[in-house]
Design an enzyme around this catalytic site. Sequence first.
Site, short mmCIF file in Angstrom:
data_model
loop_
_atom_site.label_atom_id
_atom_site.label_comp_id
_atom_site.label_asym_id
_atom_site.label_seq_id
_atom_site.Cartn_x
_atom_site.Cartn_y
_atom_site.Cartn_z
N SER A 87 0.83 -1.22 0.00
CA SER A 87 0.00 0.00 0.00
C SER A 87 0.86 1.26 0.00
CB SER A 87 -0.89 0.00 1.25
OG SER A 87 -1.52 1.25 1.41
N TYR A 100 -2.12 5.58 -4.75
CA TYR A 100 -3.19 6.57 -4.78
C TYR A 100 -2.56 7.76 -5.47
CZ TYR A 100 -6.10 4.00 -1.42
OH TYR A 100 -6.88 3.06 -0.81
N THR A 121 -5.34 2.23 -7.50
CA THR A 121 -6.64 2.02 -6.86
C THR A 121 -7.59 3.13 -7.29
OG1 THR A 121 -5.60 0.93 -4.99
CG2 THR A 121 -7.82 1.80 -4.62
N LYS A 163 -7.15 -1.29 -9.90
CA LYS A 163 -7.80 -2.02 -8.80
C LYS A 163 -9.11 -1.36 -8.39
CE LYS A 163 -6.99 -3.47 -4.00
NZ LYS A 163 -7.73 -2.54 -3.15
N HIS A 208 -12.97 -3.02 -2.57
CA HIS A 208 -12.19 -2.50 -1.45
C HIS A 208 -12.65 -3.14 -0.13
CE1 HIS A 208 -9.43 1.14 -1.06
NE2 HIS A 208 -9.54 0.78 0.19
C1 FMN Z 1 -7.50 -2.27 6.87
C2 FMN Z 1 -7.54 -2.21 5.38
C3 FMN Z 1 -6.77 -1.28 4.71
C4 FMN Z 1 -6.79 -1.23 3.32
N1 FMN Z 1 -5.96 -0.35 2.70
C5 FMN Z 1 -5.93 -0.32 1.35
C6 FMN Z 1 -5.02 0.50 0.68
O1 FMN Z 1 -4.21 1.21 1.28
N2 FMN Z 1 -5.04 0.51 -0.67
C7 FMN Z 1 -5.91 -0.29 -1.39
O2 FMN Z 1 -5.91 -0.26 -2.62
N3 FMN Z 1 -6.78 -1.10 -0.77
C8 FMN Z 1 -6.80 -1.15 0.57
N4 FMN Z 1 -7.66 -2.01 1.21
C9 FMN Z 1 -8.54 -2.90 0.41
C10 FMN Z 1 -7.87 -4.26 0.15
O3 FMN Z 1 -6.76 -4.14 -0.70
C11 FMN Z 1 -8.84 -5.27 -0.50
O4 FMN Z 1 -9.39 -4.70 -1.68
C12 FMN Z 1 -9.97 -5.80 0.35
O5 FMN Z 1 -9.82 -5.54 1.72
C13 FMN Z 1 -10.08 -7.29 0.10
O6 FMN Z 1 -11.05 -7.86 0.85
P1 FMN Z 1 -10.79 -8.82 2.13
O7 FMN Z 1 -10.37 -7.93 3.24
O8 FMN Z 1 -12.16 -9.41 2.32
O9 FMN Z 1 -9.76 -9.86 1.76
C14 FMN Z 1 -7.64 -2.10 2.59
C15 FMN Z 1 -8.42 -3.03 3.27
C16 FMN Z 1 -8.38 -3.12 4.65
C17 FMN Z 1 -9.23 -4.15 5.35
O1 173 Z 2 -8.79 1.84 4.86
C1 173 Z 2 -8.77 1.77 3.64
O2 173 Z 2 -9.51 1.02 3.01
C2 173 Z 2 -7.85 2.63 2.93
O3 173 Z 2 -7.66 2.41 1.77
C3 173 Z 2 -7.20 3.69 3.67
C4 173 Z 2 -5.83 3.86 3.54
C5 173 Z 2 -5.19 4.86 4.29
C6 173 Z 2 -5.90 5.69 5.10
C7 173 Z 2 -7.24 5.53 5.22
C8 173 Z 2 -7.90 4.54 4.50
#
Ligand code: FMN
Ligand code: 173
Length: 374
Positions: free
Chosen positions: A110, A135, A161, A230, A254
């Site tokens: 990330s 991002y 994303t 994504k 997401h």
């Molecule tokens: C705590 C958390 C933080 C996430 N941060 C990002 C992120 O920084 N960038 C991003 O593209 N997706 C982020 N995601 C989405 C994940 O990449 C993913 O699309 C999704 O959580 C997949 O589903 P799952 O948690 O059911 O495996 C985040 C998801 C979670 C749960």
């Molecule tokens: O939490 C998330 O899903 C996410 O993509 C994110 C990442 C950094 C800060 C806040 C939210």
Amino acid sequence: MNHAGGPVCIKDLETIARGVMPSGAWGYYDSGANDEQTKYSNLSAFDEYRLHPRYLRDVSTVSTETTVLGQRVKTPLGVAPCAMHKLAHADGELATSRAASGHGSIMILSTYATASLEKVIAEGDGSTQYWMQLYVYRERRVSEAIVRRAEKAGFKALVLTVDAPVLGRRLIDARNKFNPPDDLVLENFAQDKESKTFGALFGANGDQSLSWENGVAWLQSITKLPIIVKGILTKEDTELAIKYGCAGVIVSNHGGRQLDGALSSIDALPQVVAAAQDKLEVYMDGGIRRGTDIFKALALGARAVFVARPVLWGLAYKGERGVRHALGLLQKELELTMMLTGTTSIEQIDRSFVYQPVNRWVRYNKRGELVAKL
Ligand SMILES: Cc1cc2nc3c(=O)[nH]c(=O)nc-3n(C[C@H](O)[C@H](O)[C@H](O)COP(=O)(O)O)c2cc1C
Ligand SMILES: O=C(O)C(=O)c1ccccc1
């Protein structure tokens, strides 16, 4: 539940993680947007597909090897990008990287990681591909700097994303007034204390005017790395991804954290695969908690799948060993599913192994318990 012998499935890991994490951090990892319809339907939609096993096919040796972006990987199960692994464990993304590396697939890092991209990739042993999630900032120079560092460090692809032009509203975080703790540093770009609040990350820095032209085409113009988009859920956007020369798309909502009410990932996958027509690779994430879920996604045309929360739960449980455990459980379950369906290689897994979801009879309630619906 008794976990004395160690967690035997991803659900066990979830229960343990819930017990050991501070409530604010747990809420942030766990939450979906608003009523969490999409978060839960990512899970329940898998149960609506049933498997169609074949027998007497010699399953004494099974291989999960496949190729992704033309390179061999040991398994089509990778790590999805997640912000702030240090909320789960002090070793953060470095521990995840070591575990992913032994696993031999793909780790997507990330933009909002709590370890620098150079340090994270340095933990790899060469058997794992690293992709950098982006991002795109209003200030394109900031994003370009991350792209240059990722190129130099050896990342194999950029993952843009697109489903978060603004952060979804997560009620648990709103109630907890959750913001990253002061001592967490998002090491991949400079920031001061104020700019680390979620509002600032997505409001002041993020570019809400991002488009195919000024986002994807811009990125193509500054790098030779393959670009993967994504957060795609429709055939229309898949066609645009092809038009804009993307190497792949990740079907994703997401983790249900952005648009509540969006289609579940596994339900969106078939239309994206149909539109892709082998012109780009299709991956998916969202709701994978079992080897059978991975198998269903592959059968419906995904080239690889990614997991997010299960990795974070493993990390909260036991750092690097916990992530190894999470990925190992899913890997073993995938191999078991292959043996029980009569498939010995990833290429053999096709649509003939899943029934279409004609009877939508399984639902989860808000507490995550299974309830049958007529
Ligand atoms: C705590 C958390 C933080 C996430 N941060 C990002 C992120 O920084 N960038 C991003 O593209 N997706 C982020 N995601 C989405 C994940 O990449 C993913 O699309 C999704 O959580 C997949 O589903 P799952 O948690 O059911 O495996 C985040 C998801 C979670 C749960
Ligand atoms: O939490 C998330 O899903 C996410 O993509 C994110 C990442 C950094 C800060 C806040 C939210």
